[in-house]
Design a protein around this motif. Structure first.
Motif, PDB file in Angstrom:
ATOM      1  N   LEU A 176       0.817  -1.216   0.000  1.00  0.00           N
ATOM      2  CA  LEU A 176       0.000   0.000   0.000  1.00  0.00           C
ATOM      3  C   LEU A 176       0.851   1.266   0.000  1.00  0.00           C
ATOM      4  N   VAL A 177       2.110   1.154   0.352  1.00  0.00           N
ATOM      5  CA  VAL A 177       2.954   2.321   0.534  1.00  0.00           C
ATOM      6  C   VAL A 177       3.785   2.633  -0.702  1.00  0.00           C
ATOM      7  N   ARG A 178       4.379   1.640  -1.284  1.00  0.00           N
ATOM      8  CA  ARG A 178       5.267   1.874  -2.424  1.00  0.00           C
ATOM      9  C   ARG A 178       5.392   0.578  -3.215  1.00  0.00           C
ATOM     10  N   LYS A 179       5.907   0.698  -4.400  1.00  0.00           N
ATOM     11  CA  LYS A 179       6.127  -0.502  -5.196  1.00  0.00           C
ATOM     12  C   LYS A 179       7.297  -1.283  -4.595  1.00  0.00           C
ATOM     13  N   THR A 180       7.026  -2.503  -4.219  1.00  0.00           N
ATOM     14  CA  THR A 180       8.047  -3.390  -3.677  1.00  0.00           C
ATOM     15  C   THR A 180       7.972  -4.689  -4.462  1.00  0.00           C
ATOM     16  N   PHE A 181       8.748  -5.665  -4.060  1.00  0.00           N
ATOM     17  CA  PHE A 181       8.669  -6.967  -4.720  1.00  0.00           C
ATOM     18  C   PHE A 181       7.282  -7.583  -4.547  1.00  0.00           C
ATOM     19  N   SER A 182       6.571  -7.194  -3.488  1.00  0.00           N
ATOM     20  CA  SER A 182       5.242  -7.747  -3.248  1.00  0.00           C
ATOM     21  C   SER A 182       4.135  -6.932  -3.910  1.00  0.00           C
ATOM     22  N   PHE A 183       4.503  -5.890  -4.641  1.00  0.00           N
ATOM     23  CA  PHE A 183       3.501  -5.018  -5.237  1.00  0.00           C
ATOM     24  C   PHE A 183       2.695  -5.761  -6.288  1.00  0.00           C
ATOM     25  N   SER A 184       1.390  -5.560  -6.274  1.00  0.00           N
ATOM     26  CA  SER A 184       0.502  -6.163  -7.256  1.00  0.00           C
ATOM     27  C   SER A 184      -0.171  -5.058  -8.047  1.00  0.00           C
ATOM     28  N   LYS A 185      -0.380  -5.296  -9.321  1.00  0.00           N
ATOM     29  CA  LYS A 185      -1.078  -4.316 -10.156  1.00  0.00           C
ATOM     30  C   LYS A 185      -2.588  -4.498 -10.099  1.00  0.00           C
ATOM     31  N   LYS A 186      -3.048  -5.563  -9.492  1.00  0.00           N
ATOM     32  CA  LYS A 186      -4.482  -5.847  -9.445  1.00  0.00           C
ATOM     33  C   LYS A 186      -5.107  -5.239  -8.193  1.00  0.00           C
ATOM     34  N   LEU A 187      -6.117  -4.428  -8.395  1.00  0.00           N
ATOM     35  CA  LEU A 187      -6.838  -3.808  -7.285  1.00  0.00           C
ATOM     36  C   LEU A 187      -7.419  -4.869  -6.352  1.00  0.00           C
ATOM     37  N   GLU A 188      -7.913  -5.955  -6.917  1.00  0.00           N
ATOM     38  CA  GLU A 188      -8.513  -7.013  -6.106  1.00  0.00           C
ATOM     39  C   GLU A 188      -7.524  -7.574  -5.081  1.00  0.00           C
ATOM     40  N   ASN A 189      -6.250  -7.665  -5.463  1.00  0.00           N
ATOM     41  CA  ASN A 189      -5.237  -8.159  -4.529  1.00  0.00           C
ATOM     42  C   ASN A 189      -5.015  -7.187  -3.372  1.00  0.00           C
ATOM     43  N   HIS A 190      -5.041  -5.899  -3.668  1.00  0.00           N
ATOM     44  CA  HIS A 190      -4.901  -4.890  -2.613  1.00  0.00           C
ATOM     45  C   HIS A 190      -6.101  -4.948  -1.666  1.00  0.00           C
ATOM     46  N   LEU A 191      -7.299  -5.011  -2.238  1.00  0.00           N
ATOM     47  CA  LEU A 191      -8.506  -5.069  -1.413  1.00  0.00           C
ATOM     48  C   LEU A 191      -8.507  -6.323  -0.540  1.00  0.00           C
ATOM     49  N   GLY A 192      -8.118  -7.451  -1.125  1.00  0.00           N
ATOM     50  CA  GLY A 192      -8.051  -8.693  -0.359  1.00  0.00           C
ATOM     51  C   GLY A 192      -7.061  -8.599   0.784  1.00  0.00           C
ATOM     52  N   ALA A 193      -5.906  -7.992   0.539  1.00  0.00           N
ATOM     53  CA  ALA A 193      -4.895  -7.843   1.582  1.00  0.00           C
ATOM     54  C   ALA A 193      -5.408  -6.960   2.723  1.00  0.00           C
ATOM     55  N   ILE A 194      -6.120  -5.893   2.376  1.00  0.00           N
ATOM     56  CA  ILE A 194      -6.670  -4.999   3.404  1.00  0.00           C
ATOM     57  C   ILE A 194      -7.719  -5.721   4.237  1.00  0.00           C
ATOM     58  N   TRP A 195      -8.656  -6.399   3.582  1.00  0.00           N
ATOM     59  CA  TRP A 195      -9.711  -7.105   4.325  1.00  0.00           C
ATOM     60  C   TRP A 195      -9.132  -8.235   5.165  1.00  0.00           C
ATOM     61  N   ASN A 196      -8.119  -8.922   4.651  1.00  0.00           N
ATOM     62  CA  ASN A 196      -7.453  -9.959   5.428  1.00  0.00           C
ATOM     63  C   ASN A 196      -6.839  -9.348   6.691  1.00  0.00           C
ATOM     64  N   PHE A 197      -6.184  -8.199   6.552  1.00  0.00           N
ATOM     65  CA  PHE A 197      -5.599  -7.508   7.705  1.00  0.00           C
ATOM     66  C   PHE A 197      -6.683  -7.155   8.728  1.00  0.00           C
ATOM     67  N   VAL A 198      -7.800  -6.564   8.267  1.00  0.00           N
ATOM     68  CA  VAL A 198      -8.874  -6.141   9.180  1.00  0.00           C
ATOM     69  C   VAL A 198      -9.418  -7.333   9.957  1.00  0.00           C
ATOM     70  N   HIS A 199      -9.721  -8.423   9.265  1.00  0.00           N
ATOM     71  CA  HIS A 199     -10.284  -9.599   9.937  1.00  0.00           C
ATOM     72  C   HIS A 199      -9.278 -10.228  10.898  1.00  0.00           C
ATOM     73  N   HIS A 200      -8.024 -10.322  10.484  1.00  0.00           N
ATOM     74  CA  HIS A 200      -6.994 -10.887  11.358  1.00  0.00           C
ATOM     75  C   HIS A 200      -6.777  -9.997  12.579  1.00  0.00           C
ATOM     76  N   TYR A 201      -6.742  -8.687  12.364  1.00  0.00           N
ATOM     77  CA  TYR A 201      -6.544  -7.725  13.451  1.00  0.00           C
ATOM     78  C   TYR A 201      -7.649  -7.874  14.507  1.00  0.00           C
ATOM     79  N   ASN A 202      -8.911  -7.893  14.050  1.00  0.00           N
ATOM     80  CA  ASN A 202     -10.036  -8.028  14.985  1.00  0.00           C
ATOM     81  C   ASN A 202     -10.016  -9.378  15.688  1.00  0.00           C
ATOM     82  N   LYS A 203      -9.660 -10.450  14.974  1.00  0.00           N
ATOM     83  CA  LYS A 203      -9.618 -11.776  15.572  1.00  0.00           C
ATOM     84  C   LYS A 203      -8.568 -11.828  16.679  1.00  0.00           C
ATOM     85  N   CYS A 204      -7.424 -11.212  16.450  1.00  0.00           N
ATOM     86  CA  CYS A 204      -6.360 -11.198  17.467  1.00  0.00           C
ATOM     87  C   CYS A 204      -6.789 -10.426  18.715  1.00  0.00           C
ATOM     88  N   LEU A 205      -7.630  -9.427  18.553  1.00  0.00           N
ATOM     89  CA  LEU A 205      -8.098  -8.650  19.706  1.00  0.00           C
ATOM     90  C   LEU A 205      -9.040  -9.461  20.585  1.00  0.00           C
TER      91      LEU A 205
END
Length: 117
Positions: free
Chosen positions: A86-115
């Motif tokens: 989300l910050v800059r182009k890195t080796f993990s950078f994806s050009k597909k918006l769906e991959n970014h959205l999936g990564a964000i939602w995965n973070f949100v669900h994992h974050y809440n589950k850990c709490l």
């Protein structure tokens, strides 16, 4: 992306992924559960879109020095660190918006589950 965190549990209770327009602020506000929209007080910076969308009774714009936005700023930093694409182009950078959205939602669900333990 914008989020709302519950002050005591730190749980993410609302998310909208978009730009910084009034329409996006409205979609963020609508992402909150009805009980949050009816009862919560949202502390934000002085971004004009929030002031137009969030009802005055529920909205308190504050300066950074009050500390009322510290937790959400910390969450934003954690999000940027854990999802570097989300910050800059890195080796993990994806050009597909769906991959970014999936990564964000995965973070949100994992974050809440850990709490919750």
């Amino acid at each position: 992306m914008a989020t709302l965190r519950e002050q005591e549990t730190r749980e993410i209770v609302g998310v909208y992924i978009g730009d910084r327009t009034r329409e996006s602020a409205n979609k963020l506000w609508k992402s909150f559960p009805p009980v949050v929209r009816q009862c919560a007080v949202c502390y934000t910076d002085f971004w004009e879109a929030y002031q137009k969308v969030i009802p005055k009774k529920r909205h308190k714009p504050v300066e950074k020095k009050t500390g009322k936005t510290n937790h959400i700023e910390r969450l934003n930093n954690t999000l940027r660190q854990r999802i570097s694409r989300l910050v800059r182009k890195t080796f993990s950078f994806s050009k597909k918006l769906e991959n970014h959205l999936g990564a964000i939602w995965n973070f949100v669900h994992h974050y809440n589950k850990c709490l919750s333990g």
